[in-house]
Design an enzyme around this catalytic site. Structure first.
Site, PDB file in Angstrom:
ATOM      1  N   ASN A  62       0.912  -1.208   0.534  1.00  0.00           N
ATOM      2  CA  ASN A  62       0.011   0.074  -0.064  1.00  0.00           C
ATOM      3  C   ASN A  62       0.508   1.095  -0.265  1.00  0.00           C
ATOM      4  O   ASN A  62       1.769   1.059   0.755  1.00  0.00           O
ATOM      5  CB  ASN A  62      -0.522   0.123   1.232  1.00  0.00           C
ATOM      6  CG  ASN A  62      -1.808  -0.839   1.380  1.00  0.00           C
ATOM      7  OD1 ASN A  62      -1.544  -1.881  -0.044  1.00  0.00           O
ATOM      8  ND2 ASN A  62      -2.727  -1.452   2.778  1.00  0.00           N
ATOM      9  N   ASP A  97      -0.309   4.321   1.186  1.00  0.00           N
ATOM     10  CA  ASP A  97      -1.571   5.242   1.483  1.00  0.00           C
ATOM     11  C   ASP A  97      -0.938   5.664   3.161  1.00  0.00           C
ATOM     12  O   ASP A  97      -1.211   6.661   3.551  1.00  0.00           O
ATOM     13  CB  ASP A  97      -2.913   5.120   2.035  1.00  0.00           C
ATOM     14  CG  ASP A  97      -3.075   3.420   2.829  1.00  0.00           C
ATOM     15  OD1 ASP A  97      -3.567   2.318   2.414  1.00  0.00           O
ATOM     16  OD2 ASP A  97      -1.321   3.043   3.443  1.00  0.00           O
ATOM     17  N   HIS A 155       6.143  -0.595  -2.840  1.00  0.00           N
ATOM     18  CA  HIS A 155       6.123   0.782  -3.537  1.00  0.00           C
ATOM     19  C   HIS A 155       5.335   2.272  -3.432  1.00  0.00           C
ATOM     20  O   HIS A 155       5.348   3.041  -4.534  1.00  0.00           O
ATOM     21  CB  HIS A 155       4.483  -0.134  -4.436  1.00  0.00           C
ATOM     22  CG  HIS A 155       4.239  -1.635  -4.563  1.00  0.00           C
ATOM     23  ND1 HIS A 155       3.255  -2.376  -3.956  1.00  0.00           N
ATOM     24  CD2 HIS A 155       5.225  -3.022  -4.741  1.00  0.00           C
ATOM     25  CE1 HIS A 155       3.714  -4.106  -4.988  1.00  0.00           C
ATOM     26  NE2 HIS A 155       4.836  -3.103  -5.319  1.00  0.00           N
ATOM     27  N   CYS A 179       8.910  20.290 -11.949  1.00  0.00           N
ATOM     28  CA  CYS A 179      10.305  20.254 -10.378  1.00  0.00           C
ATOM     29  C   CYS A 179      11.591  22.021 -10.768  1.00  0.00           C
ATOM     30  O   CYS A 179      12.235  22.423 -11.168  1.00  0.00           O
ATOM     31  CB  CYS A 179      11.115  19.366 -11.614  1.00  0.00           C
ATOM     32  SG  CYS A 179      12.843  18.978 -10.489  1.00  0.00           S
ATOM     33  N   GLY A 221      -4.962  -8.911   2.755  1.00  0.00           N
ATOM     34  CA  GLY A 221      -5.807  -7.780   2.413  1.00  0.00           C
ATOM     35  C   GLY A 221      -5.197  -7.790   1.127  1.00  0.00           C
ATOM     36  O   GLY A 221      -5.411  -7.270   0.143  1.00  0.00           O
TER      37      GLY A 221
HETATM   38  C1  BV8 Z   1       8.615  -4.984 -11.903  1.00  0.00           C
HETATM   39  C2  BV8 Z   1       1.564   0.960  -6.313  1.00  0.00           C
HETATM   40  C3  BV8 Z   1      10.337  -4.689 -12.985  1.00  0.00           C
HETATM   41  C4  BV8 Z   1       1.510   2.942  -7.438  1.00  0.00           C
HETATM   42  C5  BV8 Z   1       1.248  -0.868  -7.107  1.00  0.00           C
HETATM   43  C6  BV8 Z   1       6.557  -6.259 -17.841  1.00  0.00           C
HETATM   44  C7  BV8 Z   1       7.762  -5.536 -17.381  1.00  0.00           C
HETATM   45  C8  BV8 Z   1       8.187  -5.435 -16.443  1.00  0.00           C
HETATM   46  C9  BV8 Z   1       7.569  -6.113 -15.497  1.00  0.00           C
HETATM   47  C10 BV8 Z   1       6.331  -6.831 -15.649  1.00  0.00           C
HETATM   48  C11 BV8 Z   1       5.627  -6.871 -17.356  1.00  0.00           C
HETATM   49  N1  BV8 Z   1       4.818  -8.026 -16.630  1.00  0.00           N
HETATM   50  C12 BV8 Z   1       4.558  -7.972 -15.772  1.00  0.00           C
HETATM   51  C13 BV8 Z   1       4.828  -7.683 -14.806  1.00  0.00           C
HETATM   52  C14 BV8 Z   1       5.015  -7.398 -13.174  1.00  0.00           C
HETATM   53  C15 BV8 Z   1       4.484  -6.378 -12.711  1.00  0.00           C
HETATM   54  C16 BV8 Z   1       2.978  -7.484 -12.479  1.00  0.00           C
HETATM   55  O1  BV8 Z   1       3.204  -8.045 -11.513  1.00  0.00           O
HETATM   56  N2  BV8 Z   1       1.956  -6.380 -12.800  1.00  0.00           N
HETATM   57  C17 BV8 Z   1       1.035  -7.778 -12.272  1.00  0.00           C
HETATM   58  C18 BV8 Z   1      -0.419  -6.511 -12.956  1.00  0.00           C
HETATM   59  C19 BV8 Z   1       1.278  -8.922 -13.426  1.00  0.00           C
HETATM   60  N3  BV8 Z   1       5.088  -5.529 -11.660  1.00  0.00           N
HETATM   61  C20 BV8 Z   1       5.445  -4.604 -11.731  1.00  0.00           C
HETATM   62  O2  BV8 Z   1       5.212  -4.188 -13.044  1.00  0.00           O
HETATM   63  C21 BV8 Z   1       6.355  -4.504 -10.990  1.00  0.00           C
HETATM   64  N4  BV8 Z   1       8.200  -4.118 -11.356  1.00  0.00           N
HETATM   65  O3  BV8 Z   1       8.390  -5.964 -12.281  1.00  0.00           O
HETATM   66  O4  BV8 Z   1       9.828  -4.424 -12.487  1.00  0.00           O
HETATM   67  C22 BV8 Z   1      11.526  -4.531 -13.619  1.00  0.00           C
HETATM   68  C23 BV8 Z   1      12.749  -4.975 -13.378  1.00  0.00           C
HETATM   69  C24 BV8 Z   1      13.653  -3.838 -13.789  1.00  0.00           C
HETATM   70  C25 BV8 Z   1      13.665  -2.983 -14.958  1.00  0.00           C
HETATM   71  C26 BV8 Z   1      12.174  -2.923 -15.309  1.00  0.00           C
HETATM   72  C27 BV8 Z   1      10.696  -3.167 -14.683  1.00  0.00           C
HETATM   73  C28 BV8 Z   1       6.141  -3.146 -10.211  1.00  0.00           C
HETATM   74  C29 BV8 Z   1       5.060  -3.682  -9.822  1.00  0.00           C
HETATM   75  C30 BV8 Z   1       4.316  -2.514  -8.465  1.00  0.00           C
HETATM   76  C31 BV8 Z   1       3.233  -1.841  -9.264  1.00  0.00           C
HETATM   77  N5  BV8 Z   1       2.742  -0.834  -8.233  1.00  0.00           N
HETATM   78  N6  BV8 Z   1       1.950  -0.226  -6.389  1.00  0.00           N
HETATM   79  C32 BV8 Z   1      -0.153   2.458  -7.051  1.00  0.00           C
HETATM   80  O5  BV8 Z   1      -1.327   2.400  -6.062  1.00  0.00           O
HETATM   81  O6  BV8 Z   1      -0.458   3.745  -7.697  1.00  0.00           O
HETATM   82  S1  BV8 Z   1       0.564  -2.567  -7.367  1.00  0.00           S
HETATM   83  C33 BV8 Z   1      -0.962  -2.414  -6.968  1.00  0.00           C
HETATM   84  O7  BV8 Z   1      -1.229  -3.470  -7.004  1.00  0.00           O
HETATM   85  C34 BV8 Z   1      -0.363  -2.309  -5.398  1.00  0.00           C
HETATM   86  O8  BV8 Z   1       0.398  -1.536  -5.032  1.00  0.00           O
HETATM   87  C35 BV8 Z   1      -0.518  -3.661  -5.214  1.00  0.00           C
HETATM   88  O9  BV8 Z   1       0.490  -4.557  -5.356  1.00  0.00           O
HETATM   89  C36 BV8 Z   1      -1.598  -4.029  -6.413  1.00  0.00           C
HETATM   90  C37 BV8 Z   1      -2.799  -4.216  -6.049  1.00  0.00           C
HETATM   91  O10 BV8 Z   1      -2.874  -5.760  -5.143  1.00  0.00           O
HETATM   92  P1  BV8 Z   1      -3.891  -5.442  -3.890  1.00  0.00           P
HETATM   93  O11 BV8 Z   1      -2.867  -4.347  -2.498  1.00  0.00           O
HETATM   94  O12 BV8 Z   1      -3.525  -7.455  -3.104  1.00  0.00           O
HETATM   95  O13 BV8 Z   1      -5.161  -5.223  -3.955  1.00  0.00           O
HETATM   96  P2  BV8 Z   1      -6.198  -5.939  -4.278  1.00  0.00           P
HETATM   97  O14 BV8 Z   1      -6.631  -4.760  -5.142  1.00  0.00           O
HETATM   98  O15 BV8 Z   1      -5.579  -6.375  -6.157  1.00  0.00           O
HETATM   99  O16 BV8 Z   1      -6.225  -7.262  -3.668  1.00  0.00           O
HETATM  100  C38 BV8 Z   1      -7.005  -6.317  -2.540  1.00  0.00           C
HETATM  101  C39 BV8 Z   1      -7.791  -7.657  -2.030  1.00  0.00           C
HETATM  102  O17 BV8 Z   1      -7.870  -7.513  -0.845  1.00  0.00           O
HETATM  103  C40 BV8 Z   1      -8.765  -9.033  -1.981  1.00  0.00           C
HETATM  104  O18 BV8 Z   1      -7.917 -10.090  -2.393  1.00  0.00           O
HETATM  105  C41 BV8 Z   1      -9.611  -8.646  -1.273  1.00  0.00           C
HETATM  106  O19 BV8 Z   1     -10.860  -9.656  -1.611  1.00  0.00           O
HETATM  107  C42 BV8 Z   1      -9.177  -8.106  -0.269  1.00  0.00           C
HETATM  108  N7  BV8 Z   1     -10.105  -7.684   0.572  1.00  0.00           N
HETATM  109  C43 BV8 Z   1     -11.376  -6.906   0.395  1.00  0.00           C
HETATM  110  N8  BV8 Z   1     -11.213  -6.495   1.592  1.00  0.00           N
HETATM  111  C44 BV8 Z   1     -11.060  -6.935   2.404  1.00  0.00           C
HETATM  112  C45 BV8 Z   1     -10.033  -8.249   2.215  1.00  0.00           C
HETATM  113  N9  BV8 Z   1      -8.967  -8.394   2.765  1.00  0.00           N
HETATM  114  C46 BV8 Z   1      -9.202  -8.420   4.044  1.00  0.00           C
HETATM  115  N10 BV8 Z   1     -10.405  -7.395   4.746  1.00  0.00           N
HETATM  116  C47 BV8 Z   1     -11.235  -6.606   3.596  1.00  0.00           C
HETATM  117  N11 BV8 Z   1     -11.781  -5.570   4.718  1.00  0.00           N
END
Ligand code: BV8
Length: 259
Positions: free
Chosen positions: A102, A104, A119, A147, A187
């Site tokens: 997160n 936040d 992140h 900037c 979460g």
């Molecule tokens: C990387 C910040 C390598 C920004 C976020 C091509 C090129 C490079 C990389 C990739 C590529 N293709 C794919 C990738 C890998 C990519 C990736 O994983 N993509 C996904 C879509 C498949 N990853 C990356 O790009 C990462 N970097 O790999 O770098 C590299 C190396 C060298 C040079 C270049 C590149 C970077 C990933 C970071 C992205 N930034 N956030 C912003 O916030 O604006 S990601 C963002 O989404 C979050 O931080 C988090 O990680 C993700 C969301 O996931 P969750 O937090 O789990 O949230 P979500 O909504 O999905 O789920 C919520 C859950 O809560 C649910 O399960 C729900 O049931 C549950 N819930 C709901 N209510 C409750 C609850 N649980 C408990 N209690 C409740 N009340």
């Protein structure tokens, strides 16, 4: 929800606990998760479409305004019982690491003192070109603002998709996941890598995996304990049960300095 007795026993004996949180922990603070459908102005975009360098280069105003909207929402949000329970948990174990996806800052506002922000943080701003943090800038009416040092665009200090992870934080998170007795995944839909690889790291090292999530995830089947509930309900119950166990067994606060 009843906390399984075996989980309480494991925790009472644990020397090191690591927690990974995702957007679901802030859901009860009114901060939308990434799975939640985007609303209003942002309804037609998915976060994956906006949280990338390409999206920013293509339409810096749109991306900046999305983050401004989220920043305002986060600034008005308050930590919920899940954040507060995790801040209490930090003091319960000799070694405790809180890794969050997160951006936040609600863990810190709840009192957690050592948070590994994988992140970044939406409340920090940096120069898109130089990467340097910028705490103040002149309001010239430019959106995004410029900037003060180089005149380039400012952007939020978060890790966008396809951007590299912060090395130090990633290293700390990987070590904390590989050296704990119990690993909590709370979460998070565990679909974004490399954060989503941390539960596997913990399992490989023999840790007990505890998942807290009302919905199943790719790790639910591998979890030793899958607590299907809201973090804001389950975590306070867990802390109450742990404190009761400690009182009943007079399990003193773990001796020894916290590293
Ligand atoms: C990387 C910040 C390598 C920004 C976020 C091509 C090129 C490079 C990389 C990739 C590529 N293709 C794919 C990738 C890998 C990519 C990736 O994983 N993509 C996904 C879509 C498949 N990853 C990356 O790009 C990462 N970097 O790999 O770098 C590299 C190396 C060298 C040079 C270049 C590149 C970077 C990933 C970071 C992205 N930034 N956030 C912003 O916030 O604006 S990601 C963002 O989404 C979050 O931080 C988090 O990680 C993700 C969301 O996931 P969750 O937090 O789990 O949230 P979500 O909504 O999905 O789920 C919520 C859950 O809560 C649910 O399960 C729900 O049931 C549950 N819930 C709901 N209510 C409750 C609850 N649980 C408990 N209690 C409740 N009340």
């Amino acid at each position: 929800m009843t906390i399984p007795a075996e989980l309480l026993q494991r925790l009472a004996a644990a020397k090191s606990v690591t927690v990974l949180t995702g957007a679901g922990v802030s859901a009860e603070s009114g901060v939308p998760t990434f799975r939640d459908a985007q609303t209003g102005l942002w309804a037609k975009f998915s976060p994956e479409e906006l949280a990338t360098p390409r999206a920013f280069r293509r339409n810096p105003r749109l991306v900046w305004e999305w983050y401004e909207w989220r920043r305002k929402l986060v600034a008005e949000a308050r930590p919920n019982p899940a954040h507060l329970a995790l801040a209490e948990m930090e003091k319960f174990f000799p070694r405790f690491h809180l890794i969050t996806q997160n951006v936040d800052g609600l863990h810190q506002r709840a009192g957690s003192r050592r948070v590994i922000e994988l992140h970044g943080n939406i409340m920090r701003t940096k120069c898109f070109d130089e990467g340097t943090l910028v705490s103040s800038w002149e309001d010239t009416g430019d959106v995004p603002p410029k900037c003060p040092a180089c005149g380039g665009w400012l952007r939020p200090d978060v890790v966008w998709f396809e951007e590299p992870m912060p090395e130090a934080e990633m290293e700390q998170a990987a070590t904390a996941s590989a050296t704990c007795d119990v690993f909590f995944s709370i979460g998070t839909s565990t679909v974004v890598y490399p954060a989503a690889a941390l539960p596997s790291e913990a399992l490989r090292s023999g840790a007990a995996l505890v998942e807290i999530n009302p919905q199943p995830t790719p790790f639910t089947a591998q979890a030793h304990f899958a607590l299907a509930g809201a973090a804001g309900v389950v975590l306070p119950e867990l802390m109450m049960a742990l404190n009761a166990l400690r009182r009943s067994r007079r399990v003193t606060t773990f001796d020894g300095p916290r590293p």
